[in-house]
Design a protein around this motif. Sequence first.
Motif, PDB file in Angstrom:
ATOM      1  N   VAL A 171     -11.288   8.226   0.232  1.00 22.38           N
ATOM      2  CA  VAL A 171     -10.297   9.049   0.927  1.00 22.38           C
ATOM      3  C   VAL A 171     -10.514  10.528   0.616  1.00 22.38           C
ATOM      4  O   VAL A 171     -10.491  11.377   1.523  1.00 22.38           O
ATOM      5  N   ALA A 172     -10.755  10.853  -0.668  1.00 21.35           N
ATOM      6  CA  ALA A 172     -10.956  12.254  -1.046  1.00 21.35           C
ATOM      7  C   ALA A 172     -12.199  12.831  -0.380  1.00 21.35           C
ATOM      8  O   ALA A 172     -12.169  13.937   0.184  1.00 21.35           O
ATOM      9  N   GLY A 198      -2.264   7.649   1.706  1.00 18.65           N
ATOM     10  CA  GLY A 198      -3.489   7.177   2.353  1.00 18.65           C
ATOM     11  C   GLY A 198      -4.351   6.346   1.418  1.00 18.65           C
ATOM     12  O   GLY A 198      -4.892   5.300   1.811  1.00 18.65           O
ATOM     13  N   ILE A 199      -4.469   6.774   0.170  1.00 19.00           N
ATOM     14  CA  ILE A 199      -5.257   6.017  -0.815  1.00 19.00           C
ATOM     15  C   ILE A 199      -4.645   4.644  -1.044  1.00 19.00           C
ATOM     16  O   ILE A 199      -5.343   3.624  -1.085  1.00 19.00           O
ATOM     17  N   GLY A 200      -3.317   4.603  -1.192  1.00 14.66           N
ATOM     18  CA  GLY A 200      -2.649   3.322  -1.394  1.00 14.66           C
ATOM     19  C   GLY A 200      -2.849   2.375  -0.229  1.00 14.66           C
ATOM     20  O   GLY A 200      -3.097   1.183  -0.419  1.00 14.66           O
ATOM     21  N   LEU A 201      -2.772   2.899   0.984  1.00 15.58           N
ATOM     22  CA  LEU A 201      -2.948   2.056   2.171  1.00 15.58           C
ATOM     23  C   LEU A 201      -4.378   1.532   2.285  1.00 15.58           C
ATOM     24  O   LEU A 201      -4.601   0.349   2.562  1.00 15.58           O
ATOM     25  N   VAL A 202      -5.354   2.408   2.075  1.00 15.93           N
ATOM     26  CA  VAL A 202      -6.752   1.975   2.161  1.00 15.93           C
ATOM     27  C   VAL A 202      -7.042   0.908   1.113  1.00 15.93           C
ATOM     28  O   VAL A 202      -7.684  -0.116   1.400  1.00 15.93           O
ATOM     29  N   GLU A 203      -6.558   1.114  -0.087  1.00 18.62           N
ATOM     30  CA  GLU A 203      -6.786   0.164  -1.176  1.00 18.62           C
ATOM     31  C   GLU A 203      -6.150  -1.183  -0.869  1.00 18.62           C
ATOM     32  O   GLU A 203      -6.754  -2.239  -1.080  1.00 18.62           O
ATOM     33  N   GLY A 241       0.805  -1.214   0.000  1.00 18.99           N
ATOM     34  CA  GLY A 241       0.000   0.000   0.000  1.00 18.99           C
ATOM     35  C   GLY A 241       0.836   1.260   0.000  1.00 18.99           C
ATOM     36  O   GLY A 241       0.518   2.238  -0.691  1.00 18.99           O
ATOM     37  N   LEU A 242       1.918   1.253   0.765  1.00 18.32           N
ATOM     38  CA  LEU A 242       2.801   2.426   0.779  1.00 18.32           C
ATOM     39  C   LEU A 242       3.472   2.620  -0.579  1.00 18.32           C
ATOM     40  O   LEU A 242       3.647   3.760  -1.042  1.00 18.32           O
ATOM     41  N   ALA A 243       3.852   1.511  -1.230  1.00 18.40           N
ATOM     42  CA  ALA A 243       4.491   1.609  -2.543  1.00 18.40           C
ATOM     43  C   ALA A 243       3.511   2.159  -3.583  1.00 18.40           C
ATOM     44  O   ALA A 243       3.837   3.085  -4.341  1.00 18.40           O
ATOM     45  N   LEU A 244       2.304   1.587  -3.622  1.00 10.43           N
ATOM     46  CA  LEU A 244       1.302   2.079  -4.561  1.00 10.43           C
ATOM     47  C   LEU A 244       0.908   3.514  -4.228  1.00 10.43           C
ATOM     48  O   LEU A 244       0.736   4.349  -5.118  1.00 10.43           O
ATOM     49  N   GLY A 245       0.770   3.785  -2.937  1.00 13.94           N
ATOM     50  CA  GLY A 245       0.432   5.136  -2.517  1.00 13.94           C
ATOM     51  C   GLY A 245       1.489   6.146  -2.938  1.00 13.94           C
ATOM     52  O   GLY A 245       1.166   7.289  -3.278  1.00 13.94           O
ATOM     53  N   PRO A 290       2.621  18.721   0.236  1.00 19.28           N
ATOM     54  CA  PRO A 290       2.682  17.770   1.354  1.00 19.28           C
ATOM     55  C   PRO A 290       1.366  17.030   1.572  1.00 19.28           C
ATOM     56  O   PRO A 290       1.358  15.821   1.822  1.00 19.28           O
ATOM     57  N   TRP A 291       0.242  17.733   1.479  1.00 20.39           N
ATOM     58  CA  TRP A 291      -1.046  17.074   1.654  1.00 20.39           C
ATOM     59  C   TRP A 291      -1.344  16.131   0.490  1.00 20.39           C
ATOM     60  O   TRP A 291      -2.001  15.101   0.669  1.00 20.39           O
ATOM     61  N   THR A 292      -0.869  16.480  -0.693  1.00 19.74           N
ATOM     62  CA  THR A 292      -1.029  15.575  -1.840  1.00 19.74           C
ATOM     63  C   THR A 292      -0.254  14.289  -1.603  1.00 19.74           C
ATOM     64  O   THR A 292      -0.743  13.187  -1.893  1.00 19.74           O
ATOM     65  N   LEU A 293       0.964  14.410  -1.082  1.00 19.56           N
ATOM     66  CA  LEU A 293       1.758  13.229  -0.731  1.00 19.56           C
ATOM     67  C   LEU A 293       1.019  12.375   0.293  1.00 19.56           C
ATOM     68  O   LEU A 293       0.907  11.144   0.131  1.00 19.56           O
ATOM     69  N   ALA A 294       0.490  13.007   1.334  1.00 23.46           N
ATOM     70  CA  ALA A 294      -0.240  12.273   2.364  1.00 23.46           C
ATOM     71  C   ALA A 294      -1.485  11.612   1.780  1.00 23.46           C
ATOM     72  O   ALA A 294      -1.815  10.468   2.120  1.00 23.46           O
ATOM     73  N   GLY A 295      -2.167  12.321   0.885  1.00 26.01           N
ATOM     74  CA  GLY A 295      -3.360  11.759   0.266  1.00 26.01           C
ATOM     75  C   GLY A 295      -3.051  10.540  -0.575  1.00 26.01           C
ATOM     76  O   GLY A 295      -3.767   9.532  -0.521  1.00 26.01           O
ATOM     77  N   GLY A 296      -1.983  10.604  -1.361  1.00 26.75           N
ATOM     78  CA  GLY A 296      -1.602   9.459  -2.176  1.00 26.75           C
ATOM     79  C   GLY A 296      -1.258   8.249  -1.335  1.00 26.75           C
ATOM     80  O   GLY A 296      -1.693   7.127  -1.631  1.00 26.75           O
TER      81      GLY A 296
END
Length: 291
Positions: free
Chosen positions: A270-271, A245-250, A11-15, A237-243
């Motif tokens: 997430v969005a 987060g999306i990868g982890l949730v997925e 998830g972190l890699a995809l995120g 920075p928030w875009t990085l956190a959002g990406g």
Amino acid sequence: MPDLGPFIVTGLALGAVYALSGVGLVVLHRTTGVVNFAYGATGAIGALVAWSILESGGAEPVAWAAAVAAAVALSVLYGVTVAARLAQRDPAVQAAASLGFTLVLLGLAILLWRDEPRTFALPTDQWSRDVLGVTVVATKPLALGLAVAVTAVVAVLLRRTRGGLALRAMADDRELSGLLGVPVVRLGAVAWALSGALAGVSGLLVADLIRLDAGTLTFLVVPGIAAAIVGHLSSLPWTLAGGLGIGLVEALATPFDSLTSYRGAAPFAVAIGFLLWHQRRRGAATRIGVA
């Protein structure tokens, strides 16, 4: 309870790749005002070009460079010939035009390479290490480190350099910037080139981490845009956190039978969740200020 360790790593890699995509979209929006729906398609063409070179016996560095170069060329071509002519039009018109370009690139990819999944591997897949009982392939921390580094470097360039100031001024008023001596055509091409380069790198990583096919890579723009929305199309920075987060949730939804069918909705969840949280936070701050 399933072992979530491997899914967190994945998830972190995809995120990280989603974050890279979001950063590319935010950079372009902050400098040109365009939301580029063709971001994923340009990365898809680049990855397919790299695959073709490798299949013909070409050297790996040449293939990677060609992938990025192809994505940059397509991005700049569209930015200079089409997007620049629509600079004064409504944002919805600009977004629709980039969606049309997406369909053109997707059709071109299917015509030249057919809609078939292919395998694509980077050399970093050969290196791995056990971390807390989880085998981590080097490509995954590479993607995470690259996302963090690119976010930091781009943020510094936009905030601390004269070129970054000029790029941001262009997004506010392209005509006025030109009258003040800002080389809008050249800087616009630079912004599209930077976004194209990030699209090419993202395409290579997704081709390795998931699979290489035109459709999958084209729709990389969806989690990228969701990450950009978390950053309000402005905050890197928030875009990085959002990406991330999306990868982890997925990824974390994958091992659960009741959730795995819905993991594709992770970007939207997430969005929307972030926007609701942000709106509630603003509402609370407003009430405190009134009190």
